[in-house]
Design a protein around this motif. Structure first.
Motif, PDB file in Angstrom:
ATOM      1  N   LYS A 329       0.796  -0.993   0.035  1.00 20.14           N
ATOM      2  CA  LYS A 329       0.232   0.111  -0.054  1.00 20.14           C
ATOM      3  C   LYS A 329       0.886   1.327  -0.111  1.00 20.14           C
ATOM      4  O   LYS A 329       0.501   2.266   0.590  1.00 20.14           O
ATOM      5  N   SER A 330       2.130   0.986  -0.625  1.00 21.48           N
ATOM      6  CA  SER A 330       2.942   2.207  -0.593  1.00 21.48           C
ATOM      7  C   SER A 330       2.671   3.058  -1.768  1.00 21.48           C
ATOM      8  O   SER A 330       2.183   2.339  -3.008  1.00 21.48           O
ATOM      9  N   TYR A 331       2.743   4.299  -1.871  1.00 20.07           N
ATOM     10  CA  TYR A 331       2.622   5.300  -3.005  1.00 20.07           C
ATOM     11  C   TYR A 331       3.953   5.294  -3.935  1.00 20.07           C
ATOM     12  O   TYR A 331       4.926   5.399  -3.650  1.00 20.07           O
ATOM     13  N   LEU A 332       3.886   5.054  -5.251  1.00 15.34           N
ATOM     14  CA  LEU A 332       4.765   4.840  -6.112  1.00 15.34           C
ATOM     15  C   LEU A 332       5.009   6.177  -6.748  1.00 15.34           C
ATOM     16  O   LEU A 332       4.204   6.662  -7.699  1.00 15.34           O
ATOM     17  N   ASN A 333       5.871   6.976  -6.166  1.00 12.87           N
ATOM     18  CA  ASN A 333       6.167   8.418  -6.889  1.00 12.87           C
ATOM     19  C   ASN A 333       7.023   8.303  -8.228  1.00 12.87           C
ATOM     20  O   ASN A 333       8.293   7.847  -7.990  1.00 12.87           O
ATOM     21  N   VAL A 334       6.591   8.491  -9.307  1.00 13.75           N
ATOM     22  CA  VAL A 334       7.398   8.337 -10.604  1.00 13.75           C
ATOM     23  C   VAL A 334       8.101   9.763 -10.989  1.00 13.75           C
ATOM     24  O   VAL A 334       8.421   9.681 -12.002  1.00 13.75           O
ATOM     25  N   ARG A 335       8.315  10.571 -10.045  1.00 11.66           N
ATOM     26  CA  ARG A 335       8.779  11.791 -10.305  1.00 11.66           C
ATOM     27  C   ARG A 335      10.498  11.516 -10.221  1.00 11.66           C
ATOM     28  O   ARG A 335      11.350  12.170  -9.385  1.00 11.66           O
ATOM     29  N   THR A 336      10.892  10.452 -10.673  1.00  9.27           N
ATOM     30  CA  THR A 336      12.345   9.633 -10.547  1.00  9.27           C
ATOM     31  C   THR A 336      12.967  10.588 -11.737  1.00  9.27           C
ATOM     32  O   THR A 336      14.080  10.939 -11.361  1.00  9.27           O
ATOM     33  N   ILE A 337      12.795  10.269 -12.995  1.00 11.60           N
ATOM     34  CA  ILE A 337      13.397  10.831 -14.095  1.00 11.60           C
ATOM     35  C   ILE A 337      12.415  11.582 -15.135  1.00 11.60           C
ATOM     36  O   ILE A 337      10.967  11.175 -14.944  1.00 11.60           O
ATOM     37  N   PRO A 338      12.636  12.331 -15.897  1.00  4.74           N
ATOM     38  CA  PRO A 338      11.656  13.097 -16.696  1.00  4.74           C
ATOM     39  C   PRO A 338      10.968  11.928 -17.525  1.00  4.74           C
ATOM     40  O   PRO A 338       9.333  12.030 -17.797  1.00  4.74           O
ATOM     41  N   GLU A 339      11.649  10.949 -18.234  1.00  2.00           N
ATOM     42  CA  GLU A 339      10.625  10.029 -18.875  1.00  2.00           C
ATOM     43  C   GLU A 339       9.506   9.321 -18.201  1.00  2.00           C
ATOM     44  O   GLU A 339       8.369   9.288 -18.653  1.00  2.00           O
ATOM     45  N   SER A 340       9.750   8.907 -16.954  1.00  2.00           N
ATOM     46  CA  SER A 340       8.919   8.256 -16.110  1.00  2.00           C
ATOM     47  C   SER A 340       7.563   9.178 -15.703  1.00  2.00           C
ATOM     48  O   SER A 340       6.491   8.746 -16.019  1.00  2.00           O
ATOM     49  N   TRP A 341       8.039  10.452 -15.616  1.00  2.00           N
ATOM     50  CA  TRP A 341       6.833  11.238 -15.151  1.00  2.00           C
ATOM     51  C   TRP A 341       6.063  11.591 -16.420  1.00  2.00           C
ATOM     52  O   TRP A 341       4.695  11.689 -16.590  1.00  2.00           O
ATOM     53  N   ILE A 342       6.663  11.779 -17.686  1.00  3.06           N
ATOM     54  CA  ILE A 342       6.121  12.438 -18.805  1.00  3.06           C
ATOM     55  C   ILE A 342       5.128  11.262 -19.407  1.00  3.06           C
ATOM     56  O   ILE A 342       3.890  11.379 -19.740  1.00  3.06           O
ATOM     57  N   PHE A 343       5.429   9.964 -19.122  1.00  2.00           N
ATOM     58  CA  PHE A 343       4.725   8.959 -19.657  1.00  2.00           C
ATOM     59  C   PHE A 343       3.648   8.487 -18.799  1.00  2.00           C
ATOM     60  O   PHE A 343       2.580   8.131 -19.058  1.00  2.00           O
ATOM     61  N   LEU A 344       4.020   8.550 -17.582  1.00  2.00           N
ATOM     62  CA  LEU A 344       2.911   8.175 -16.497  1.00  2.00           C
ATOM     63  C   LEU A 344       2.369   9.083 -15.409  1.00  2.00           C
ATOM     64  O   LEU A 344       1.246   8.739 -15.013  1.00  2.00           O
ATOM     65  N   GLN A 345       2.902  10.159 -15.189  1.00  2.00           N
ATOM     66  CA  GLN A 345       2.246  11.141 -14.394  1.00  2.00           C
ATOM     67  C   GLN A 345       2.345  10.446 -13.020  1.00  2.00           C
ATOM     68  O   GLN A 345       2.960  10.515 -12.315  1.00  2.00           O
ATOM     69  N   ASP A 346       0.948  10.021 -12.545  1.00  2.00           N
ATOM     70  CA  ASP A 346       0.874   9.676 -11.150  1.00  2.00           C
ATOM     71  C   ASP A 346       0.312   8.180 -11.493  1.00  2.00           C
ATOM     72  O   ASP A 346      -0.496   7.830 -12.303  1.00  2.00           O
ATOM     73  N   ILE A 347       0.772   7.247 -10.453  1.00  2.00           N
ATOM     74  CA  ILE A 347       0.402   5.830 -10.606  1.00  2.00           C
ATOM     75  C   ILE A 347      -0.581   5.565  -9.147  1.00  2.00           C
ATOM     76  O   ILE A 347       0.199   5.756  -8.047  1.00  2.00           O
ATOM     77  N   ASN A 348      -1.774   5.639  -9.151  1.00  2.00           N
ATOM     78  CA  ASN A 348      -2.639   5.446  -8.007  1.00  2.00           C
ATOM     79  C   ASN A 348      -2.935   4.180  -7.872  1.00  2.00           C
ATOM     80  O   ASN A 348      -2.495   3.162  -8.626  1.00  2.00           O
ATOM     81  N   SER A 349      -3.511   3.704  -6.687  1.00  2.00           N
ATOM     82  CA  SER A 349      -4.006   2.360  -6.399  1.00  2.00           C
ATOM     83  C   SER A 349      -5.376   2.308  -6.000  1.00  2.00           C
ATOM     84  O   SER A 349      -5.934   3.183  -5.492  1.00  2.00           O
ATOM     85  N   VAL A 350      -5.809   1.266  -6.248  1.00  2.00           N
ATOM     86  CA  VAL A 350      -7.212   0.807  -5.668  1.00  2.00           C
ATOM     87  C   VAL A 350      -7.155  -0.334  -4.608  1.00  2.00           C
ATOM     88  O   VAL A 350      -6.131  -0.893  -4.975  1.00  2.00           O
ATOM     89  N   LYS A 351      -8.167  -0.319  -3.850  1.00  2.00           N
ATOM     90  CA  LYS A 351      -8.169  -1.516  -2.957  1.00  2.00           C
ATOM     91  C   LYS A 351      -8.438  -2.888  -3.602  1.00  2.00           C
ATOM     92  O   LYS A 351      -9.186  -2.932  -4.422  1.00  2.00           O
ATOM     93  N   TYR A 352      -8.004  -3.987  -3.007  1.00  2.00           N
ATOM     94  CA  TYR A 352      -8.340  -5.419  -3.398  1.00  2.00           C
ATOM     95  C   TYR A 352      -9.714  -5.521  -3.320  1.00  2.00           C
ATOM     96  O   TYR A 352     -10.235  -5.124  -2.227  1.00  2.00           O
ATOM     97  N   GLY A 353     -10.423  -6.003  -4.382  1.00  2.00           N
ATOM     98  CA  GLY A 353     -12.069  -5.972  -4.437  1.00  2.00           C
ATOM     99  C   GLY A 353     -12.703  -4.985  -5.465  1.00  2.00           C
ATOM    100  O   GLY A 353     -13.805  -5.212  -5.678  1.00  2.00           O
ATOM    101  N   ALA A 354     -11.783  -4.037  -5.515  1.00  2.00           N
ATOM    102  CA  ALA A 354     -12.467  -2.645  -6.535  1.00  2.00           C
ATOM    103  C   ALA A 354     -12.394  -3.439  -7.728  1.00  2.00           C
ATOM    104  O   ALA A 354     -13.548  -2.922  -8.684  1.00  2.00           O
TER     105      ALA A 354
END
Length: 429
Positions: A329-354
């Protein structure tokens, strides 16, 4: 490998799977062994001290039922425990033993990985046994392993040694091996960024219960050239995903929009390594291609296509570093390198069962993000062209890996808001 595994000679089955294990980094040049017992009671086994990276069918040894050895090498030094397993469990027809790094990690701290870390692994692996240390290659080792198999296990952690798994055939054994190593990796990687959370047996049972129901069959199916071309693209991406460790043989769904909201999707019950164009299922007007069972996630893919006209391909899979975030349940911050943020912006998560059909799935399908993690289940990647979607998956997994590995060095310093603003203006405006 053909799905009709009984029509493939044991020598060829073994060389295919040992090569797959070696190329995926789950054994070494000298380590690991595989065997198959045929209908006559003869055991086909990998040789001793022969390079696993270049093994040929002619290198495989046959130990006849009467003990006669046929082949140009010596059988594996671990042959005694292979033989002991077959004697203890007539239902076991193939055995894999190897020293994959994550499972070795568990064996040297004398623990058993909890397969409730992801939804399907408990069903594939079954309960896991534990064999106390004995001298490699000894009859004593064969006895302690056989004793564990007599208890009904098909997967065993070998103390300070590795793992051994059995199956009704070699594909079955390999799926169990691959899934168990995936669980071990996910737990290890997750432990570097947080505390892994496990599903309850009732949650897993609920997933199995809700994932039933099959679309009605089409009366007629046509296969125009553009449809066939998409089938081939799906097969190539699935194979590539397996080879790069972004998908395992027992789990993963890929689809492509065909016309309007009709699409092509991978089937259920087919090992992803062995997927062929004939296996891909056409979904048209809410009906499935006759005689085929599409992925149990078909309804999610259908809803994404219905509500997101710019999405033309979807990959739903499990990759170890992304799932490390999914099980903690950890947040994956993709502001690592420019390519990652450009392609993905934010990666959110939903709970199991959604992702259950009966629940409100608006979080998954409405205005769906490029990447979304379903806790303890999978990651969903969407895009236009399938190769682009696969690229997004690679970038997401590489980003997750960088964060997991970097966590041991210190606190992550992400790209700041001003830098993100510059990226947004240059690449997304």
């Amino acid at each position: 490998m053909s799905k009709n595994i009984r029509l493939i000679h044991p020598r060829d089955q073994i060389t295919t799977i040992i090569s797959r294990i070696y190329k995926r980094g789950m054994t070494t040049t000298s380590g690991g062994n595989i065997s198959i017992i045929d209908d006559e009671g003869d055991i086909w086994v990998t040789p001793s001290a022969i390079d696993k990276g270049s093994l040929r069918a002619s290198d495989i040894i046959c130990v006849k039922k009467d003990g006669t050895i046929i082949g140009k090498h010596k059988p594996s030094s671990e042959f005694p425990f292979h033989k002991a397993i077959y004697e203890a469990r007539p239902d076991i027809k193939s055995v894999i033993h190897a020293h994959p790094p994550a499972l070795v990690s568990f064996s040297i701290v004398r623990q058993i990985p909890n397969t409730n870390i992801i939804s399907q692994a408990k069903h594939i692996c079954g309960p896991i046994g534990y064999a106390n240390y004995r001298l490699p290659g000894s009859d004593d080792l064969g006895e302690v392993i056989a004793d564990e198999f007599k208890k009904g296990y098909k997967a065993i952690i070998m103390e300070n040694h590795g793992t051994v798994l059995g199956g009704s055939n070699l594909t079955d054994a390999y799926e169990r091996f691959e899934a168990l190593e995936f669980c071990a990796r996910t737990i290890l990687y997750g432990s570097q960024i947080g505390k892994p959370a496990y599903l309850t047996d009732s949650q897993i049972a609920e997933f199995e219960d809700q994932a039933t129901g099959v679309l009605p069959e089409m009366e007629e199916t046509s296969f125009p050239s553009d449809e066939v071309e998409k089938r081939l693209q799906i097969c190539k991406i699935v194979q590539r995903s397996c080879e790069q460790g972004l998908m395992i043989g027992s789990y993963g769904t890929v689809s492509m929009r065909w016309k309007n909201n009709d699409f092509l999707i991978t089937p259920t019950g087919i090992n992803r390594w062995d997927l062929d164009i004939d296996d891909v299922v056409q979904i048209k007007n809410g009906h499935r291609e006759a005689g085929k069972i599409p992925s149990r996630a078909t309804w999610i893919h259908q809803e994404i296509y219905n509500r997101n006209p710019k999405v033309n391909s979807i990959i739903m899979t499990q990759s170890p570093y992304l799932m490390a975030f999914g099980v903690t349940k950890s947040y994956l911050n993709v502001r690592t390198i420019p390519e990652s943020w450009i392609f993905l912006q934010d990666i959110n998560s939903v709970k199991y069962g959604a992702h259950f059909r009966k629940n409100n799935n608006s979080e998954i399908v409405d205005n769906c993000a490029t990447a979304l993690i379903i806790e303890n289940d999978s990651v969903i990647i969407t895009g236009d062209k399938l190769l682009q979607t696969f690229d997004y998956l690679e970038v997401a997994e590489f980003s997750a890996k960088s964060v997991v590995l970097g966590n041991s060095l210190g606190e992550m310093v992400p790209i700041n808001d001003d830098q993100v603003k510059e990226l947004r203006e240059k690449f997304l405006s």
